[in-house]
Design a protein around this motif. Sequence first.
Motif, PDB file in Angstrom:
ATOM      1  N   GLU A 115       0.891  -1.023  -0.277  1.00 30.77           N
ATOM      2  CA  GLU A 115       0.206  -0.007   0.217  1.00 30.77           C
ATOM      3  C   GLU A 115       0.585   1.351  -0.003  1.00 30.77           C
ATOM      4  O   GLU A 115       2.101   1.002   0.978  1.00 30.77           O
ATOM      5  CB  GLU A 115      -0.868   0.159   1.461  1.00 30.77           C
ATOM      6  N   PRO A 116       0.293   2.195  -0.646  1.00 32.45           N
ATOM      7  CA  PRO A 116       1.171   3.782  -0.662  1.00 32.45           C
ATOM      8  C   PRO A 116       1.738   3.878   1.043  1.00 32.45           C
ATOM      9  O   PRO A 116       0.825   3.898   2.275  1.00 32.45           O
ATOM     10  CB  PRO A 116       0.148   4.344  -0.300  1.00 32.45           C
ATOM     11  N   GLY A 117       2.815   4.092   1.240  1.00 29.07           N
ATOM     12  CA  GLY A 117       3.371   4.309   2.016  1.00 29.07           C
ATOM     13  C   GLY A 117       4.576   3.191   2.836  1.00 29.07           C
ATOM     14  O   GLY A 117       5.228   3.912   3.937  1.00 29.07           O
ATOM     15  N   THR A 118       4.265   3.234   2.338  1.00 33.06           N
ATOM     16  CA  THR A 118       5.319   0.802   2.414  1.00 33.06           C
ATOM     17  C   THR A 118       6.273   0.523   2.120  1.00 33.06           C
ATOM     18  O   THR A 118       6.669   1.209   0.595  1.00 33.06           O
ATOM     19  CB  THR A 118       4.085  -0.210   2.444  1.00 33.06           C
ATOM     20  N   PRO A 119       7.255   0.466   3.145  1.00 30.87           N
ATOM     21  CA  PRO A 119       8.487   0.310   2.139  1.00 30.87           C
ATOM     22  C   PRO A 119       8.632  -0.269   0.895  1.00 30.87           C
ATOM     23  O   PRO A 119      10.128   0.274  -0.289  1.00 30.87           O
ATOM     24  CB  PRO A 119       9.583  -0.117   3.508  1.00 30.87           C
ATOM     25  N   SER A 145      -0.588   4.855  -6.073  1.00 29.05           N
ATOM     26  CA  SER A 145      -0.843   3.446  -5.232  1.00 29.05           C
ATOM     27  C   SER A 145      -0.621   1.880  -6.405  1.00 29.05           C
ATOM     28  O   SER A 145      -0.086   2.500  -7.520  1.00 29.05           O
ATOM     29  CB  SER A 145      -2.530   2.730  -5.004  1.00 29.05           C
ATOM     30  N   LEU A 146      -0.415   0.860  -6.450  1.00 30.10           N
ATOM     31  CA  LEU A 146       0.514  -0.192  -7.308  1.00 30.10           C
ATOM     32  C   LEU A 146      -0.040   0.011  -8.432  1.00 30.10           C
ATOM     33  O   LEU A 146      -1.134  -0.621  -8.285  1.00 30.10           O
ATOM     34  CB  LEU A 146       1.383  -1.468  -6.341  1.00 30.10           C
ATOM     35  N   ASP A 147       0.524  -0.618  -9.626  1.00 33.20           N
ATOM     36  CA  ASP A 147      -0.352  -0.820 -10.749  1.00 33.20           C
ATOM     37  C   ASP A 147      -0.656  -2.092 -11.185  1.00 33.20           C
ATOM     38  O   ASP A 147       0.678  -2.909 -11.683  1.00 33.20           O
ATOM     39  CB  ASP A 147       0.335   0.382 -12.054  1.00 33.20           C
ATOM     40  N   ARG A 148      -0.676  -3.043 -10.104  1.00 29.30           N
ATOM     41  CA  ARG A 148      -1.482  -4.890  -9.971  1.00 29.30           C
ATOM     42  C   ARG A 148      -0.950  -5.009 -11.848  1.00 29.30           C
ATOM     43  O   ARG A 148      -0.567  -6.284 -11.439  1.00 29.30           O
ATOM     44  CB  ARG A 148      -2.131  -5.144  -9.478  1.00 29.30           C
ATOM     45  N   ALA A 149      -2.060  -5.067 -12.252  1.00 32.17           N
ATOM     46  CA  ALA A 149      -2.015  -5.066 -13.618  1.00 32.17           C
ATOM     47  C   ALA A 149      -0.892  -5.533 -14.645  1.00 32.17           C
ATOM     48  O   ALA A 149      -0.195  -5.720 -14.723  1.00 32.17           O
ATOM     49  CB  ALA A 149      -2.952  -4.745 -14.298  1.00 32.17           C
ATOM     50  N   GLY A 150      -0.603  -3.931 -14.385  1.00 36.69           N
ATOM     51  CA  GLY A 150       1.210  -3.177 -15.155  1.00 36.69           C
ATOM     52  C   GLY A 150       1.817  -4.795 -14.944  1.00 36.69           C
ATOM     53  O   GLY A 150       2.648  -5.122 -15.342  1.00 36.69           O
ATOM     54  N   LEU A 151       2.262  -4.639 -13.302  1.00 38.37           N
ATOM     55  CA  LEU A 151       3.045  -4.876 -12.854  1.00 38.37           C
ATOM     56  C   LEU A 151       3.119  -6.567 -12.897  1.00 38.37           C
ATOM     57  O   LEU A 151       3.895  -7.618 -13.515  1.00 38.37           O
ATOM     58  CB  LEU A 151       3.663  -5.439 -11.205  1.00 38.37           C
ATOM     59  N   HIS A 173      13.048  -0.245  -8.209  1.00 37.14           N
ATOM     60  CA  HIS A 173      13.305  -0.955  -9.457  1.00 37.14           C
ATOM     61  C   HIS A 173      12.359  -0.800 -10.524  1.00 37.14           C
ATOM     62  O   HIS A 173      13.188  -0.582 -11.646  1.00 37.14           O
ATOM     63  CB  HIS A 173      12.684  -2.073  -8.864  1.00 37.14           C
ATOM     64  N   PHE A 174      11.575  -0.805 -10.499  1.00 41.88           N
ATOM     65  CA  PHE A 174      10.774  -0.938 -11.892  1.00 41.88           C
ATOM     66  C   PHE A 174       9.841   0.685 -12.276  1.00 41.88           C
ATOM     67  O   PHE A 174       9.679   0.760 -13.799  1.00 41.88           O
ATOM     68  CB  PHE A 174       9.362  -1.397 -12.290  1.00 41.88           C
ATOM     69  N   GLY A 175      10.790   2.032 -11.490  1.00 39.37           N
ATOM     70  CA  GLY A 175      10.648   3.039 -12.044  1.00 39.37           C
ATOM     71  C   GLY A 175       9.236   3.393 -11.794  1.00 39.37           C
ATOM     72  O   GLY A 175       8.210   2.927 -11.703  1.00 39.37           O
ATOM     73  N   THR A 176       8.556   4.835 -11.300  1.00 39.79           N
ATOM     74  CA  THR A 176       7.615   5.677 -11.625  1.00 39.79           C
ATOM     75  C   THR A 176       6.268   5.105 -11.852  1.00 39.79           C
ATOM     76  O   THR A 176       5.071   5.266 -11.482  1.00 39.79           O
ATOM     77  CB  THR A 176       7.800   6.486 -10.803  1.00 39.79           C
ATOM     78  N   GLY A 177       6.352   4.872 -13.264  1.00 36.66           N
ATOM     79  CA  GLY A 177       5.753   4.416 -13.967  1.00 36.66           C
ATOM     80  C   GLY A 177       5.111   3.697 -13.732  1.00 36.66           C
ATOM     81  O   GLY A 177       3.749   2.677 -13.560  1.00 36.66           O
ATOM     82  N   ILE A 178       5.590   2.254 -12.281  1.00 35.10           N
ATOM     83  CA  ILE A 178       4.890   1.512 -12.184  1.00 35.10           C
ATOM     84  C   ILE A 178       3.462   1.938 -10.792  1.00 35.10           C
ATOM     85  O   ILE A 178       2.422   1.095 -10.388  1.00 35.10           O
ATOM     86  CB  ILE A 178       5.277   0.104 -11.665  1.00 35.10           C
ATOM     87  N   LEU A 179       3.831   2.606 -10.951  1.00 34.65           N
ATOM     88  CA  LEU A 179       2.521   3.390 -10.058  1.00 34.65           C
ATOM     89  C   LEU A 179       0.965   4.185 -10.700  1.00 34.65           C
ATOM     90  O   LEU A 179       1.553   4.927 -11.783  1.00 34.65           O
ATOM     91  CB  LEU A 179       3.085   4.482  -9.100  1.00 34.65           C
ATOM     92  N   LEU A 180      -0.038   4.429 -10.082  1.00 35.99           N
ATOM     93  CA  LEU A 180      -1.268   5.145 -10.484  1.00 35.99           C
ATOM     94  C   LEU A 180      -1.343   5.963 -10.356  1.00 35.99           C
ATOM     95  O   LEU A 180      -0.331   6.563  -9.450  1.00 35.99           O
ATOM     96  CB  LEU A 180      -2.191   3.973  -9.930  1.00 35.99           C
ATOM     97  N   PRO A 181      -2.171   7.286 -10.432  1.00 37.82           N
ATOM     98  CA  PRO A 181      -1.912   8.399 -10.956  1.00 37.82           C
ATOM     99  C   PRO A 181      -2.233   9.132  -9.548  1.00 37.82           C
ATOM    100  O   PRO A 181      -1.332   9.922  -8.532  1.00 37.82           O
ATOM    101  CB  PRO A 181      -2.838   9.591 -10.882  1.00 37.82           C
ATOM    102  N   GLU A 182      -2.579   8.254  -8.623  1.00 43.50           N
ATOM    103  CA  GLU A 182      -2.953   8.455  -6.854  1.00 43.50           C
ATOM    104  C   GLU A 182      -1.621   7.365  -6.398  1.00 43.50           C
ATOM    105  O   GLU A 182      -1.753   8.201  -4.437  1.00 43.50           O
ATOM    106  CB  GLU A 182      -4.246   7.945  -6.410  1.00 43.50           C
TER     107      GLU A 182
END
Length: 199
Positions: free
Chosen positions: A40-44, A63-69, A52-61
């Motif tokens: 979740e956002p804020g976790t180590p 959180s993790l883009d799970r489908a992309g990952l 590792h994957f770049g900030t493109g792996i995050l959704l605009p808000e």
Amino acid sequence: MVVVGLTGGIGSGKSTVARLFGSLGVHWVDADDVAREVVEPGTPALASIAEHFGTGILLPEGSLDRAGLRQIVFNDPSERAWLESLLHPIIRDELIRQLRPADYELPYTLLVSPLLLETDQHNLVNRIVVVDVPVSVQIERTMARDANARDQVERIVAAQISREKRLERADDVIDNDRPMNEVERQVLDLHNRFLVDFD
């Protein structure tokens, strides 16, 4: 406290069976839920993934883009290995914590995990219950539930331990390719046996 592992391939109906145990008062922890909680956002862990994957792996808000990952790691075994080496120990520690509820009367808890046998999570359990359906049913149910393409679902199924190997490791099997009232009866029978065996 005895921990019973509940596993099965994707689309086998693990969550449905877990809820049936839950309706009998059994405390259960879903490894998929824990896997979401630890990124979740804020976790180590999420910070490490973004690094590792770049900030493109995050959704605009944020959180993790799970489908992309998922798409990245299913197409690149080395990236999947990196992700698993990061997350599995964190998930394991959190599972152990959640499997020990305070003020709990029953002699067993349930660890629900699709990767129980593929990871070292099986070392956390005393007994293994497999929720079983034919592979064709897994694929159809998963496509209907997640709106995934057949080839992606088939890749996920192929990445999991085979149905035959899963059944070999089972102490008990719940046949979830049956009417719901029969599945409920199987769960109740197992629950009653566990109350006797683990008391």
